[in-house]
Design a protein around this motif. Structure first.
Motif, PDB file in Angstrom:
ATOM      1  N   TRP A 308       8.854  -6.073   2.910  1.00 43.47           N
ATOM      2  CA  TRP A 308       8.694  -4.623   3.087  1.00 43.47           C
ATOM      3  C   TRP A 308       7.244  -4.308   3.440  1.00 43.47           C
ATOM      4  CZ3 TRP A 308      12.652  -1.743   3.951  1.00 43.47           C
ATOM      5  CH2 TRP A 308      13.898  -2.047   3.374  1.00 43.47           C
ATOM      6  N   SER A 309       6.308  -4.859   2.660  1.00 42.56           N
ATOM      7  CA  SER A 309       4.900  -4.585   2.919  1.00 42.56           C
ATOM      8  C   SER A 309       4.431  -5.211   4.228  1.00 42.56           C
ATOM      9  CB  SER A 309       4.032  -5.106   1.763  1.00 42.56           C
ATOM     10  OG  SER A 309       4.134  -4.263   0.632  1.00 42.56           O
ATOM     11  N   LEU A 310       4.845  -6.439   4.498  1.00 44.40           N
ATOM     12  CA  LEU A 310       4.297  -7.170   5.634  1.00 44.40           C
ATOM     13  C   LEU A 310       4.976  -6.840   6.954  1.00 44.40           C
ATOM     14  CD1 LEU A 310       3.761 -10.658   3.955  1.00 44.40           C
ATOM     15  CD2 LEU A 310       2.064  -8.889   4.397  1.00 44.40           C
ATOM     16  N   HIS A 311       6.191  -6.272   6.909  1.00 43.35           N
ATOM     17  CA  HIS A 311       6.907  -6.011   8.152  1.00 43.35           C
ATOM     18  C   HIS A 311       7.111  -4.532   8.450  1.00 43.35           C
ATOM     19  CE1 HIS A 311       8.093 -10.159   9.262  1.00 43.35           C
ATOM     20  NE2 HIS A 311       7.996 -10.369   7.970  1.00 43.35           N
ATOM     21  N   TRP A 312       7.062  -3.665   7.430  1.00 46.52           N
ATOM     22  CA  TRP A 312       7.419  -2.266   7.675  1.00 46.52           C
ATOM     23  C   TRP A 312       6.343  -1.265   7.244  1.00 46.52           C
ATOM     24  CZ3 TRP A 312      11.240  -2.323  10.859  1.00 46.52           C
ATOM     25  CH2 TRP A 312      12.221  -3.317  10.772  1.00 46.52           C
ATOM     26  N   ASN A 313       5.693  -1.499   6.131  1.00 42.28           N
ATOM     27  CA  ASN A 313       4.871  -0.458   5.519  1.00 42.28           C
ATOM     28  C   ASN A 313       3.479  -0.315   6.133  1.00 42.28           C
ATOM     29  OD1 ASN A 313       6.937  -0.023   3.703  1.00 42.28           O
ATOM     30  ND2 ASN A 313       5.982  -1.150   2.041  1.00 42.28           N
ATOM     31  N   LEU A 314       2.914   0.878   5.952  1.00 48.08           N
ATOM     32  CA  LEU A 314       1.490   1.108   6.139  1.00 48.08           C
ATOM     33  C   LEU A 314       0.828   0.771   4.810  1.00 48.08           C
ATOM     34  CD1 LEU A 314       2.883   2.888   8.374  1.00 48.08           C
ATOM     35  CD2 LEU A 314       0.907   4.409   8.179  1.00 48.08           C
ATOM     36  N   GLU A 315      -0.122  -0.147   4.831  1.00 48.35           N
ATOM     37  CA  GLU A 315      -0.772  -0.631   3.621  1.00 48.35           C
ATOM     38  C   GLU A 315      -2.290  -0.567   3.782  1.00 48.35           C
ATOM     39  OE1 GLU A 315       0.989  -1.371   1.055  1.00 48.35           O
ATOM     40  OE2 GLU A 315       2.958  -2.021   1.771  1.00 48.35           O
ATOM     41  N   ALA A 316      -3.013  -0.604   2.662  1.00 47.87           N
ATOM     42  CA  ALA A 316      -4.478  -0.669   2.726  1.00 47.87           C
ATOM     43  C   ALA A 316      -5.005  -1.279   1.438  1.00 47.87           C
ATOM     44  CB  ALA A 316      -5.086   0.717   2.931  1.00 47.87           C
ATOM     45  N   ASN A 317      -5.993  -2.169   1.580  1.00 49.08           N
ATOM     46  CA  ASN A 317      -6.640  -2.821   0.450  1.00 49.08           C
ATOM     47  C   ASN A 317      -8.152  -2.665   0.540  1.00 49.08           C
ATOM     48  OD1 ASN A 317      -4.104  -3.772  -0.296  1.00 49.08           O
ATOM     49  ND2 ASN A 317      -4.783  -5.873  -0.602  1.00 49.08           N
ATOM     50  N   GLN A 318      -8.787  -2.695  -0.617  1.00 54.27           N
ATOM     51  CA  GLN A 318     -10.245  -2.776  -0.689  1.00 54.27           C
ATOM     52  C   GLN A 318     -10.625  -4.223  -0.931  1.00 54.27           C
ATOM     53  OE1 GLN A 318     -12.919  -0.245  -0.530  1.00 54.27           O
ATOM     54  NE2 GLN A 318     -13.826  -2.255  -0.183  1.00 54.27           N
ATOM     55  N   GLU A 319     -11.444  -4.787  -0.046  1.00 55.61           N
ATOM     56  CA  GLU A 319     -11.973  -6.129  -0.246  1.00 55.61           C
ATOM     57  C   GLU A 319     -13.398  -6.033  -0.767  1.00 55.61           C
ATOM     58  OE1 GLU A 319      -9.456  -8.587   3.154  1.00 55.61           O
ATOM     59  OE2 GLU A 319     -11.627  -8.328   3.417  1.00 55.61           O
ATOM     60  N   VAL A 320     -13.734  -6.924  -1.689  1.00 56.25           N
ATOM     61  CA  VAL A 320     -15.062  -6.945  -2.312  1.00 56.25           C
ATOM     62  C   VAL A 320     -15.573  -8.378  -2.311  1.00 56.25           C
ATOM     63  CG1 VAL A 320     -16.410  -6.444  -4.387  1.00 56.25           C
ATOM     64  CG2 VAL A 320     -14.436  -4.994  -3.807  1.00 56.25           C
ATOM     65  N   GLU A 321     -16.836  -8.556  -1.933  1.00 53.33           N
ATOM     66  CA  GLU A 321     -17.482  -9.869  -2.001  1.00 53.33           C
ATOM     67  C   GLU A 321     -18.671  -9.725  -2.934  1.00 53.33           C
ATOM     68  OE1 GLU A 321     -17.414 -13.695  -1.141  1.00 53.33           O
ATOM     69  OE2 GLU A 321     -16.726 -12.687   0.674  1.00 53.33           O
ATOM     70  N   ASN A 322     -18.479 -10.117  -4.198  1.00 51.68           N
ATOM     71  CA  ASN A 322     -19.534  -9.959  -5.194  1.00 51.68           C
ATOM     72  C   ASN A 322     -19.200 -10.824  -6.405  1.00 51.68           C
ATOM     73  OD1 ASN A 322     -20.420  -8.199  -7.847  1.00 51.68           O
ATOM     74  ND2 ASN A 322     -21.984  -8.147  -6.248  1.00 51.68           N
ATOM     75  N   ARG A 323     -20.154 -11.624  -6.856  1.00 55.07           N
ATOM     76  CA  ARG A 323     -19.894 -12.567  -7.945  1.00 55.07           C
ATOM     77  C   ARG A 323     -19.596 -11.850  -9.260  1.00 55.07           C
ATOM     78  NH1 ARG A 323     -23.726 -17.681  -8.503  1.00 55.07           N
ATOM     79  NH2 ARG A 323     -22.625 -18.029  -6.534  1.00 55.07           N
ATOM     80  N   ARG A 324     -20.342 -10.800  -9.565  1.00 53.88           N
ATOM     81  CA  ARG A 324     -20.118 -10.104 -10.834  1.00 53.88           C
ATOM     82  C   ARG A 324     -18.724  -9.462 -10.862  1.00 53.88           C
ATOM     83  NH1 ARG A 324     -19.693  -5.316 -12.564  1.00 53.88           N
ATOM     84  NH2 ARG A 324     -20.321  -4.360 -10.588  1.00 53.88           N
TER      85      ARG A 324
END
Length: 373
Positions: A308-324
């Protein structure tokens, strides 16, 4: 599609509704100029009523309030609540209401979850305005400050003005909203970017995870409530485990709102376990959270790893690059692993025939779904 990496942000991990709901309502009550909210699920009940009251208060003091809901996910929002929102000065729009058009269009849903206040503070995660998030479902959110908030504002604005969006708030209302967001003071080095997907055409979230998994050096930990992974993800996870990396999946146990999805995903357990992937099923409640940790990289938001998520939905994620921040997410994972039942390979190989039958049945249905597009 994906935004660019931006430095100078502040990300605060907010596990459990007891933390992220008070933080969100505090931000709403402090709004001075604008509130943008985009949700998949909103159903009449205690949480929806509290949210409507907060939005009414904001609109009464002159704040521009814009609420964008999915046309299917908000079908449980009663007519009187919709009228209350509009009477209270809230601009209310619905993405892609169900209609007599193509099946593919009806299956395309806005599954994103977003709250932005004054263009300066944002929240994302897997939450919705339904009472299950008060005590029945476990969820995680992140509070965001800094330049990356402007990317969330732009993402919202594009969908608000989409031809598929209908409602009381006219297109163009978003024009003039500020999108210039300063760095969060004292947080140089907290890099982040917004990454989003739109059905099978735009797979940036999936491809971003693929790249991170393929290049991982130490650990790959994934939490998703709906685990029906693509062949590409299964292959990469298995290869990483065979290379000696710490690969773990945190998935729901028997407490699940769609048991058929769980069975469809369980048909992949055997080969993943054989490759050395560790699988944990969360026991206390239904875990609805969606977040991934690869070394010091985190992705948290709306996207599940199912069709559902990968083929049909509009999705959005926050990516973070930080050790803490990655360390905080790792601690959260560890607490949840401890509250889960680990699937032992030998015991899984001896599972009863009725379990195998359900895996085959729901797996076949899932396979049919992927061919609908």
């Amino acid at each position: 599609m994906r935004g660019i990496w931006r430095d100078g942000n502040h990300f605060e991990l907010l596990p459990e509704a007891s933390r992220f709901l008070p933080a969100m309502f505090e931000a709403l009550d402090g709004a001075e100029s604008s509130i943008l909210i985009e949700l998949y699920l909103m159903e009449s009940g205690r949480l929806a009523s509290a949210l409507i009251t907060a939005l009414e208060r904001a609109a009464a003091r002159g704040v521009t309030v814009m609420l964008l809901l999915d046309g299917y996910g908000a079908m449980g929002l009663a007519g009187e609540d919709r009228e209350r929102l509009e009477a209270g000065g809230v601009a209310l729009r619905f993405f892609n209401p169900l209609g007599f058009h193509s099946l593919a269009r009806n299956l395309t849903r806005d599954h994103r979850k977003l709250v932005v206040v004054d263009g300066r503070v944002a929240f994302t995660g897997g939450f919705g305005a339904v009472d299950e998030f008060l005590d029945a479902w476990y969820e995680v959110a992140v509070r965001i400050e800094g330049p990356v908030v402007a990317d969330w504002v732009r993402l919202f604005c594009r969908l608000w003005d989409s031809p598929l969006t209908r409602g009381s708030g006219a297109p163009g209302l978003v024009r003039g909203l500020g999108t210039a967001t300063p760095e969060a003071e004292g947080y140089r080095g907290m890099s982040g970017r917004v990454v989003w997907g739109q059905g099978y055409r735009y797979q940036a979230i999936r491809l971003s995870l693929y790249g991170r998994v393929s290049g991982a050096r130490q650990r790959i930990w994934v939490c998703t409530p709906y685990f029906v992974p693509t062949f590409g993800l299964r292959l990469r996870l298995a290869r990483a485990a065979r290379r000696g990396l710490d690969v773990r999946l945190l998935l729901p146990g028997e407490a699940h709102d769609h048991p058929g999805v769980r069975y469809a995903g369980q048909r992949f357990y055997g080969r993943l376990l054989k490759a050395g992937v560790r699988i944990f099923e969360f026991q206390p409640t239904f875990i609805h959270a969606k977040f991934s940790l690869v070394d010091d990289w985190v992705s948290l938001g709306s996207c599940n790893f199912d069709h559902w998520s990968l083929h049909w939905n509009l999705e959005a994620n926050q990516e973070v690059e930080n050790r803490r921040f990655a360390g905080e997410v790792a601690e959260l994972f560890e607490r949840h692993f401890a509250a889960s039942q680990e699937i032992e390979p030998a015991a899984w190989a001896r599972r009863p025939r009725w379990q195998r039958l359900k895996e085959w049945l729901f797996g076949s249905l899932d396979g049919m779904l992927t061919r609908l597009r």
